[in-house]
Design a protein around this motif. Structure first.
Motif, PDB file in Angstrom:
ATOM      1  N   SER A   1     -12.858   2.116  12.746  1.00 37.94           N
ATOM      2  CA  SER A   1     -14.157   1.672  13.252  1.00 37.94           C
ATOM      3  C   SER A   1     -14.813   0.677  12.311  1.00 37.94           C
ATOM      4  O   SER A   1     -15.563  -0.199  12.752  1.00 37.94           O
ATOM      5  CB  SER A   1     -15.077   2.879  13.456  1.00 37.94           C
ATOM      6  N   LEU A   2     -14.539   0.810  11.005  1.00 40.97           N
ATOM      7  CA  LEU A   2     -15.096  -0.145  10.053  1.00 40.97           C
ATOM      8  C   LEU A   2     -14.303  -1.438  10.006  1.00 40.97           C
ATOM      9  O   LEU A   2     -14.865  -2.515   9.807  1.00 40.97           O
ATOM     10  CB  LEU A   2     -15.146   0.485   8.656  1.00 40.97           C
ATOM     11  N   ASP A   3     -12.981  -1.349  10.189  1.00 42.22           N
ATOM     12  CA  ASP A   3     -12.137  -2.527  10.086  1.00 42.22           C
ATOM     13  C   ASP A   3     -12.165  -3.394  11.342  1.00 42.22           C
ATOM     14  O   ASP A   3     -11.855  -4.578  11.272  1.00 42.22           O
ATOM     15  CB  ASP A   3     -10.693  -2.118   9.787  1.00 42.22           C
ATOM     16  N   ARG A   4     -12.511  -2.822  12.471  1.00 41.12           N
ATOM     17  CA  ARG A   4     -12.429  -3.601  13.705  1.00 41.12           C
ATOM     18  C   ARG A   4     -13.509  -4.658  13.802  1.00 41.12           C
ATOM     19  O   ARG A   4     -13.409  -5.582  14.606  1.00 41.12           O
ATOM     20  CB  ARG A   4     -12.520  -2.665  14.909  1.00 41.12           C
ATOM     21  N   TYR A   5     -14.568  -4.541  12.982  1.00 44.77           N
ATOM     22  CA  TYR A   5     -15.631  -5.526  13.008  1.00 44.77           C
ATOM     23  C   TYR A   5     -15.577  -6.481  11.815  1.00 44.77           C
ATOM     24  O   TYR A   5     -16.434  -7.347  11.686  1.00 44.77           O
ATOM     25  CB  TYR A   5     -17.000  -4.841  13.030  1.00 44.77           C
ATOM     26  N   LYS A   6     -14.579  -6.314  10.935  1.00 49.42           N
ATOM     27  CA  LYS A   6     -14.485  -7.215   9.787  1.00 49.42           C
ATOM     28  C   LYS A   6     -14.000  -8.598  10.203  1.00 49.42           C
ATOM     29  O   LYS A   6     -14.468  -9.605   9.681  1.00 49.42           O
ATOM     30  CB  LYS A   6     -13.557  -6.615   8.732  1.00 49.42           C
ATOM     31  N   GLN A   7     -13.063  -8.652  11.122  1.00 48.35           N
ATOM     32  CA  GLN A   7     -12.550  -9.944  11.571  1.00 48.35           C
ATOM     33  C   GLN A   7     -13.509 -10.622  12.540  1.00 48.35           C
ATOM     34  O   GLN A   7     -13.652 -11.840  12.529  1.00 48.35           O
ATOM     35  CB  GLN A   7     -11.171  -9.747  12.228  1.00 48.35           C
ATOM     36  N   ARG A   8     -14.174  -9.834  13.389  1.00 43.52           N
ATOM     37  CA  ARG A   8     -15.114 -10.366  14.376  1.00 43.52           C
ATOM     38  C   ARG A   8     -16.416  -9.568  14.287  1.00 43.52           C
ATOM     39  O   ARG A   8     -16.675  -8.663  15.101  1.00 43.52           O
ATOM     40  CB  ARG A   8     -14.521 -10.277  15.776  1.00 43.52           C
ATOM     41  N   PRO A   9     -17.247  -9.854  13.289  1.00 43.90           N
ATOM     42  CA  PRO A   9     -18.478  -9.047  13.114  1.00 43.90           C
ATOM     43  C   PRO A   9     -19.496  -9.244  14.227  1.00 43.90           C
ATOM     44  O   PRO A   9     -20.386  -8.415  14.402  1.00 43.90           O
ATOM     45  CB  PRO A   9     -19.016  -9.535  11.765  1.00 43.90           C
ATOM     46  N   TRP A  10     -19.404 -10.326  14.991  1.00 44.31           N
ATOM     47  CA  TRP A  10     -20.372 -10.570  16.059  1.00 44.31           C
ATOM     48  C   TRP A  10     -20.129  -9.666  17.263  1.00 44.31           C
ATOM     49  O   TRP A  10     -20.987  -9.562  18.137  1.00 44.31           O
ATOM     50  CB  TRP A  10     -20.320 -12.039  16.471  1.00 44.31           C
ATOM     51  N   ASP A  11     -18.967  -9.014  17.332  1.00 43.12           N
ATOM     52  CA  ASP A  11     -18.703  -8.106  18.448  1.00 43.12           C
ATOM     53  C   ASP A  11     -19.524  -6.827  18.353  1.00 43.12           C
ATOM     54  O   ASP A  11     -19.733  -6.147  19.365  1.00 43.12           O
ATOM     55  CB  ASP A  11     -17.217  -7.742  18.500  1.00 43.12           C
ATOM     56  N   TYR A  12     -19.980  -6.500  17.150  1.00 44.12           N
ATOM     57  CA  TYR A  12     -20.749  -5.258  16.987  1.00 44.12           C
ATOM     58  C   TYR A  12     -22.089  -5.332  17.703  1.00 44.12           C
ATOM     59  O   TYR A  12     -22.576  -4.323  18.229  1.00 44.12           O
ATOM     60  CB  TYR A  12     -20.952  -4.975  15.500  1.00 44.12           C
ATOM     61  N   LEU A  13     -22.705  -6.507  17.759  1.00 46.54           N
ATOM     62  CA  LEU A  13     -24.008  -6.642  18.402  1.00 46.54           C
ATOM     63  C   LEU A  13     -23.917  -6.536  19.923  1.00 46.54           C
ATOM     64  O   LEU A  13     -24.950  -6.355  20.584  1.00 46.54           O
ATOM     65  CB  LEU A  13     -24.669  -7.961  18.007  1.00 46.54           C
ATOM     66  N   ASP A  14     -22.712  -6.654  20.484  1.00 40.66           N
ATOM     67  CA  ASP A  14     -22.521  -6.495  21.925  1.00 40.66           C
ATOM     68  C   ASP A  14     -21.936  -5.134  22.283  1.00 40.66           C
ATOM     69  O   ASP A  14     -21.688  -4.886  23.467  1.00 40.66           O
ATOM     70  CB  ASP A  14     -21.594  -7.595  22.456  1.00 40.66           C
ATOM     71  N   SER A  15     -21.719  -4.280  21.288  1.00 38.92           N
ATOM     72  CA  SER A  15     -21.078  -2.996  21.537  1.00 38.92           C
ATOM     73  C   SER A  15     -22.114  -1.950  21.954  1.00 38.92           C
ATOM     74  O   SER A  15     -23.329  -2.136  21.811  1.00 38.92           O
ATOM     75  CB  SER A  15     -20.336  -2.523  20.291  1.00 38.92           C
ATOM     76  N   GLU A  16     -21.612  -0.833  22.473  1.00 42.91           N
ATOM     77  CA  GLU A  16     -22.485   0.262  22.881  1.00 42.91           C
ATOM     78  C   GLU A  16     -23.086   0.977  21.673  1.00 42.91           C
ATOM     79  O   GLU A  16     -24.181   1.543  21.770  1.00 42.91           O
ATOM     80  CB  GLU A  16     -21.699   1.258  23.739  1.00 42.91           C
ATOM     81  N   GLU A  17     -22.378   0.968  20.553  1.00 37.11           N
ATOM     82  CA  GLU A  17     -22.899   1.603  19.344  1.00 37.11           C
ATOM     83  C   GLU A  17     -24.194   0.939  18.895  1.00 37.11           C
ATOM     84  O   GLU A  17     -25.153   1.618  18.523  1.00 37.11           O
ATOM     85  CB  GLU A  17     -21.859   1.530  18.230  1.00 37.11           C
ATOM     86  N   TYR A  18     -24.219  -0.379  18.952  1.00 40.43           N
ATOM     87  CA  TYR A  18     -25.417  -1.095  18.540  1.00 40.43           C
ATOM     88  C   TYR A  18     -26.574  -0.830  19.500  1.00 40.43           C
ATOM     89  O   TYR A  18     -27.724  -0.660  19.066  1.00 40.43           O
ATOM     90  CB  TYR A  18     -25.114  -2.599  18.476  1.00 40.43           C
ATOM     91  N   VAL A  19     -26.284  -0.793  20.792  1.00 39.74           N
ATOM     92  CA  VAL A  19     -27.342  -0.555  21.780  1.00 39.74           C
ATOM     93  C   VAL A  19     -27.907   0.851  21.636  1.00 39.74           C
ATOM     94  O   VAL A  19     -29.124   1.069  21.748  1.00 39.74           O
ATOM     95  CB  VAL A  19     -26.792  -0.791  23.200  1.00 39.74           C
ATOM     96  N   GLU A  20     -27.050   1.838  21.359  1.00 35.70           N
ATOM     97  CA  GLU A  20     -27.531   3.201  21.182  1.00 35.70           C
ATOM     98  C   GLU A  20     -28.383   3.348  19.934  1.00 35.70           C
ATOM     99  O   GLU A  20     -29.317   4.154  19.912  1.00 35.70           O
ATOM    100  CB  GLU A  20     -26.341   4.162  21.109  1.00 35.70           C
ATOM    101  N   ARG A  21     -28.082   2.572  18.908  1.00 36.10           N
ATOM    102  CA  ARG A  21     -28.802   2.733  17.639  1.00 36.10           C
ATOM    103  C   ARG A  21     -30.057   1.876  17.569  1.00 36.10           C
ATOM    104  O   ARG A  21     -31.102   2.344  17.114  1.00 36.10           O
ATOM    105  CB  ARG A  21     -27.862   2.376  16.484  1.00 36.10           C
ATOM    106  N   TYR A  22     -29.991   0.633  18.044  1.00 35.32           N
ATOM    107  CA  TYR A  22     -31.116  -0.288  17.889  1.00 35.32           C
ATOM    108  C   TYR A  22     -31.763  -0.659  19.222  1.00 35.32           C
ATOM    109  O   TYR A  22     -32.909  -1.105  19.232  1.00 35.32           O
ATOM    110  CB  TYR A  22     -30.661  -1.567  17.173  1.00 35.32           C
ATOM    111  N   GLY A  23     -31.036  -0.529  20.299  1.00 34.76           N
ATOM    112  CA  GLY A  23     -31.581  -0.943  21.581  1.00 34.76           C
ATOM    113  C   GLY A  23     -31.669  -2.457  21.681  1.00 34.76           C
ATOM    114  O   GLY A  23     -30.740  -3.174  21.343  1.00 34.76           O
ATOM    115  N   SER A  24     -32.798  -2.961  22.137  1.00 39.18           N
ATOM    116  CA  SER A  24     -33.007  -4.407  22.254  1.00 39.18           C
ATOM    117  C   SER A  24     -33.790  -4.978  21.086  1.00 39.18           C
ATOM    118  O   SER A  24     -34.110  -6.176  21.091  1.00 39.18           O
ATOM    119  CB  SER A  24     -33.739  -4.723  23.559  1.00 39.18           C
ATOM    120  N   SER A  25     -34.130  -4.163  20.089  1.00 35.08           N
ATOM    121  CA  SER A  25     -34.916  -4.625  18.943  1.00 35.08           C
ATOM    122  C   SER A  25     -33.999  -5.125  17.833  1.00 35.08           C
ATOM    123  O   SER A  25     -32.781  -4.955  17.877  1.00 35.08           O
ATOM    124  CB  SER A  25     -35.795  -3.491  18.422  1.00 35.08           C
ATOM    125  N   SER A  26     -34.613  -5.732  16.846  1.00 31.39           N
ATOM    126  CA  SER A  26     -33.855  -6.247  15.703  1.00 31.39           C
ATOM    127  C   SER A  26     -33.440  -5.099  14.788  1.00 31.39           C
ATOM    128  O   SER A  26     -33.946  -3.976  14.880  1.00 31.39           O
ATOM    129  CB  SER A  26     -34.699  -7.259  14.924  1.00 31.39           C
TER     130      SER A  26
END
Length: 246
Positions: free
Chosen positions: A67-92
């Protein structure tokens, strides 16, 4: 009745003496035996379920590393993932963050860094607290969260709470993204009126060349009138004879 009670007490005392003698004999035998450390319950559980628990722990470590290595090559994919939406929602990522400090007045500067070696501070900054957030010049969605949409200026770290180390990385990534055209930036518009601002004023006007240069005369008039002394010339030639070209 009294004789019956007397006989009963004698029988009880005799049996108690024999039991106590056997107990002391058993205790002495135990003391002669080598001491054996009792096996704790945890050791028994690990011995019984050791293989399964170790395999479960290994699988959990592998999943965490993936889970940590999959975003090292493409870190911008994390902001479109469900993990990011569950943790931050639409806020910064820095929305609602507050740094722990003494008193009611916050410090003028954020901390230098949140991670020193293997030690992490108690309340890390919004970037250091989430290992999936990686600063990269192509991670445009993350960089836009730290840029004002009205002025185009980077937010001050006292507002976002980002430590100085991560703020430096943010500034470098934003500059690189702007140079590569990934982020827009504003340039002040200066209208061209068509006027020539080079020599319109007398202070910056064109200066005519001196007359001496036009007539092929020396710049200084007295320079033409000087004639060198022959003795001085001979003395200089004698001094620098080895260095003169023939």
């Amino acid at each position: 009745m009294a004789a019956y009670m007397l006989n009963l007490s004698r029988i009880f005392s005799r049996e108690l003496t024999s039991v106590s003698f056997q107990f002391h004999q058993y205790r002495s035998c135990l003391q002669r035996l080598p001491a054996v450390k009792p096996t704790p319950l945890r050791a028994l559980f690990s011995h019984q379920f050791g293989s399964s628990a170790a395999s479960w722990q290994k699988e959990a470590d592998v999943q965490a590393a993936q889970s940590l290595d999959r975003y090292k090559q493409r870190p911008w994919d994390y902001l479109d993932s469900e993990e990011y939406v569950e943790r931050y929602g639409s806020s910064s990522v820095w929305t609602g963050y507050r740094r722990n400090h003494k008193g009611g007045i916050p410090p003028q500067k954020t901390r230098k860094t949140c991670i020193r070696g293997d030690k992490i501070c108690g309340n890390p900054c919004p970037i250091c607290r989430d290992p999936n957030i990686i600063i990269h010049h192509q991670n445009v969605k993350l960089l836009q969260q730290f840029i004002s949409p009205h002025t185009g200026m980077v937010y001050d770290p006292t507002l976002t709470g980002v430590c100085m180390k991560q703020q430096k990385k943010l500034n470098e990534a934003i500059d690189k993204a702007r140079d590569e055209g990934l982020l827009p930036f504003t340039i002040p518009d200066v209208g061209f009126s068509g006027e020539d601002y080079s020599n319109t004023h007398d202070a910056v006007g064109l200066t005519s060349p001196p007359s001496s240069l036009i007539s092929s005369e020396p710049w200084y008039k007295w320079y033409k009138e000087i004639t060198p002394d022959d003795k001085k010339v001979d003395q200089v030639k004698k001094t620098y004879k080895a260095y003169l070209k023939h």
